[in-house]
Design a protein around this motif. Structure first.
Motif, PDB file in Angstrom:
ATOM      1  N   THR A  33     109.724 128.308  20.677  1.00 27.95           N
ATOM      2  CA  THR A  33     109.237 127.882  19.365  1.00 27.95           C
ATOM      3  C   THR A  33     107.985 127.019  19.525  1.00 27.95           C
ATOM      4  OG1 THR A  33     110.746 125.992  19.362  1.00 27.95           O
ATOM      5  CG2 THR A  33     111.476 127.986  18.215  1.00 27.95           C
ATOM      6  N   LEU A  45     105.002 129.058  18.182  1.00 28.46           N
ATOM      7  CA  LEU A  45     105.377 130.294  17.512  1.00 28.46           C
ATOM      8  C   LEU A  45     104.916 130.251  16.067  1.00 28.46           C
ATOM      9  CD1 LEU A  45     107.031 132.986  17.668  1.00 28.46           C
ATOM     10  CD2 LEU A  45     108.959 131.661  16.801  1.00 28.46           C
ATOM     11  N   ILE A  47     105.340 133.343  13.745  1.00 18.96           N
ATOM     12  CA  ILE A  47     106.480 134.052  13.161  1.00 18.96           C
ATOM     13  C   ILE A  47     107.054 134.981  14.210  1.00 18.96           C
ATOM     14  CG2 ILE A  47     105.645 133.982  10.772  1.00 18.96           C
ATOM     15  CD1 ILE A  47     104.684 136.876  11.164  1.00 18.96           C
ATOM     16  N   GLY A  48     108.287 135.458  13.988  1.00 20.75           N
ATOM     17  CA  GLY A  48     108.883 136.469  14.853  1.00 20.75           C
ATOM     18  C   GLY A  48     109.700 135.881  15.986  1.00 20.75           C
ATOM     19  N   ASN A  49     109.838 136.686  17.052  1.00 20.81           N
ATOM     20  CA  ASN A  49     110.668 136.332  18.200  1.00 20.81           C
ATOM     21  C   ASN A  49     109.870 136.458  19.485  1.00 20.81           C
ATOM     22  OD1 ASN A  49     113.215 135.976  16.776  1.00 20.81           O
ATOM     23  ND2 ASN A  49     113.141 138.184  16.447  1.00 20.81           N
ATOM     24  N   ILE A  50     109.766 135.357  20.219  1.00 20.25           N
ATOM     25  CA  ILE A  50     109.105 135.335  21.528  1.00 20.25           C
ATOM     26  C   ILE A  50     109.996 134.531  22.468  1.00 20.25           C
ATOM     27  CG2 ILE A  50     107.080 134.555  22.822  1.00 20.25           C
ATOM     28  CD1 ILE A  50     105.393 134.931  20.367  1.00 20.25           C
ATOM     29  N   ALA A  64     107.588 139.304  24.008  1.00 23.01           N
ATOM     30  CA  ALA A  64     108.130 139.665  22.695  1.00 23.01           C
ATOM     31  C   ALA A  64     109.242 140.664  22.926  1.00 23.01           C
ATOM     32  CB  ALA A  64     107.049 140.279  21.821  1.00 23.01           C
ATOM     33  N   GLY A  70     106.365 138.942  17.854  1.00 24.46           N
ATOM     34  CA  GLY A  70     106.038 137.657  17.263  1.00 24.46           C
ATOM     35  C   GLY A  70     104.567 137.333  17.379  1.00 24.46           C
TER      36      GLY A  70
END
Length: 195
Positions: A33, A45, A47-50, A64, A70
């Motif tokens: 984050t 971060l 947005i999204g997922n990393i 990712a 992300g």
């Protein structure tokens, strides 16, 4: 008056800007984050997922994974301007088909002024065995205050991952000519005060 002469001499000396490299070594492994500050830059971060991971590359990298990937946001820690130079990029797909894009967009003052798109074929041989260094094209030489890095990741039904490492950025520094003009202005200002 000696300080003024010293300033003029310093302005005449050319000092090239040193590039800074974000290696993601200081970020904790796992879901990412931020914000994290490294090498004079802060990244977090958007947005999204990393995730911070270590597959197929020395040290840590950002990856990712699922749900579309992300967006990573990078800014100078002191709020100054900088330019994007290069990034290491890898793509991995378990079936090993297709290509993936890495998008790097630069902005200033809330508006975006340029971007680069790097395309890389997936590998199925070994996770992230296709690391490559991508050099700025559309963003080459452009000063920005914000950099967005869009990393793609697929869903569980169609898994694909992408990863980045070693983001190289050069902070903006005043040119010697600009410093010389500043010094000259200070000299004139000092002379006017004496009159």
């Amino acid at each position: 008056m000696r300080w003024l002469k010293a300033l003029i001499v310093a302005a005449a000396i050319t000092v090239p800007a040193a590039a800074n490299v974000i290696t993601f070594e200081t970020a904790p492994t796992g879901v990412f984050t931020g914000p994290i500050t490294e090498s004079g830059f802060t990244y977090e971060l958007g947005i999204g997922n990393i995730v911070v991971n270590t597959p197929g590359h020395p040290g840590q990298d950002l990856e990712a994974v699922s749900d579309g990937g992300g967006v990573l946001i990078i800014r100078r820690a002191d709020g100054g301007l900088f330019q994007f130079d290069s990034v290491d990029f890898a793509a991995y797909n378990r079936p090993g088909t297709g290509t993936q894009d890495l998008i790097v967009a630069g902005g200033i003052g809330g508006g975006f002024i340029g971007f680069d798109v790097f395309t890389l074929a997936n590998t199925a041989d070994q996770p992230y065995s296709n690391w490559t260094t991508e050099t700025a094209l559309g963003l080459h030489g452009i000063l920005v205050d914000t950099l967005l890095v869009l990393l793609g990741g697929g869903t569980d039904s169609e898994p694909y991952n992408s990863a980045i490492d070693n983001v190289t950025l050069t902070p903006d520094v005043p040119e010697p000519a600009s410093l010389a003009l500043l010094a000259g202005g200070l000299v004139l200002l000092r002379r006017r005060r004496r009159i």
